[in-house]
Design a protein around this motif. Structure first.
Motif, short mmCIF file in Angstrom:
data_model
loop_
_atom_site.label_atom_id
_atom_site.label_comp_id
_atom_site.label_asym_id
_atom_site.label_seq_id
_atom_site.Cartn_x
_atom_site.Cartn_y
_atom_site.Cartn_z
N ALA A 73 1.19 -1.12 -0.08
CA ALA A 73 0.06 -0.07 -0.05
C ALA A 73 1.00 1.28 0.03
N ILE A 74 0.35 2.41 -0.45
CA ILE A 74 0.89 3.44 -0.62
C ILE A 74 1.03 4.22 0.87
N PRO A 75 2.34 4.61 1.31
CA PRO A 75 2.19 5.16 2.84
C PRO A 75 1.69 6.24 2.75
N GLN A 76 0.90 6.63 3.83
CA GLN A 76 -0.07 7.88 4.28
C GLN A 76 1.13 8.84 4.74
N ALA A 77 0.89 10.11 4.17
CA ALA A 77 1.62 11.18 4.66
C ALA A 77 1.08 11.47 5.93
N SER A 78 1.89 11.87 6.93
CA SER A 78 1.42 12.21 8.17
C SER A 78 1.58 13.91 8.32
N ASP A 79 0.29 14.41 8.97
CA ASP A 79 0.32 15.63 9.14
C ASP A 79 1.02 16.18 10.07
N ASN A 80 2.33 16.50 9.90
CA ASN A 80 3.11 17.22 10.79
C ASN A 80 3.13 18.84 10.69
N ARG A 81 1.97 19.49 10.37
CA ARG A 81 1.97 20.84 10.08
C ARG A 81 1.87 21.63 11.51
N THR A 82 2.29 22.74 11.66
CA THR A 82 1.89 23.49 12.74
C THR A 82 0.53 23.97 12.99
N ASP A 83 0.22 24.65 14.07
CA ASP A 83 -1.00 25.31 14.14
C ASP A 83 -1.14 26.63 12.95
N LYS A 84 0.03 27.12 12.80
CA LYS A 84 -0.11 28.63 12.05
C LYS A 84 -0.01 27.92 10.42
N GLU A 85 0.57 27.00 10.42
CA GLU A 85 0.61 26.26 8.98
C GLU A 85 -0.79 25.97 8.53
N LYS A 86 -1.32 25.29 9.64
CA LYS A 86 -2.74 24.76 9.33
C LYS A 86 -3.95 25.96 9.05
N ALA A 87 -3.70 27.07 9.94
CA ALA A 87 -4.60 28.12 9.88
C ALA A 87 -4.31 28.70 8.37
N TYR A 88 -3.15 28.99 7.94
CA TYR A 88 -2.86 29.58 6.95
C TYR A 88 -3.58 29.00 5.71
N LEU A 89 -3.28 27.45 5.42
CA LEU A 89 -3.63 26.54 4.33
C LEU A 89 -5.36 26.68 4.57
#
Length: 159
Positions: A73-89
């Motif tokens: 299976a294709i490995p799933q990318a982990s969500d290692n984003r900071t809160d600031k990055e998530k807010a921006y995106l």
């Protein structure tokens, strides 16, 4: 000048590309020097061919470590984003920009906005990114609106 150009073209006349199969024999290397060579040249050639064959045999005895492995299976990318990055995106997505697959590039754009506030190239960089987003069909908003969205989202999350 015309004469030189026409003779150059005439010399290259047979160098066209065709789909015909080639009948040129492959080149092969000779293990020993030719008989017409001097003795010192032949001894140098044979010693270099011996060392070349020794290294080739050493390489062939080593296991081939570059063999692929089958994955289930294709490995799933982990969500290692900071809160600031998530807010921006999240702000970009909420404003109608499809960032799927280009999240890292958009985070880089935010860095350009915040770190280059006094840089003359910053507006051009953000404009280029906005133009690409529109060309790729990632936003249906007007160009100026996409530029403004990127800049305001970056400033509110990072700057």
């Amino acid at each position: 000048m015309l004469l030189a150009a026409s003779s150059l073209l005439a010399a290259c006349g047979g160098a066209t590309v065709s789909n015909e199969p080639s009948s040129i024999a492959p080149l092969t290397r000779s293990a020993t020097a030719s008989a017409s060579s001097s003795t010192s040249a032949s001894s140098q050639a044979s010693s270099s061919s011996q060392s070349g064959s020794a290294s080739a045999s050493a390489q062939s005895s080593e296991p081939n470590l570059d063999q692929g492995q089958q994955i289930s299976a294709i490995p799933q990318a982990s969500d290692n984003r900071t809160d600031k990055e998530k807010a921006y995106l999240d702000k970009l997505t909420a404003d109608g920009i499809n960032i799927a697959g280009v999240e890292d590039q958009m985070l880089g754009a935010a860095g350009v906005v915040c770190q280059g506030q006094n840089d003359q190239l910053t507006p051009a960089t953000i404009q280029a990114i906005a133009g690409q987003l529109i060309q790729q069909g990632r936003s249906t908003a007007a160009f100026d609106q996409v530029v403004s969205t990127i800049e305001s989202a970056a400033k509110s999350a990072y700057c």
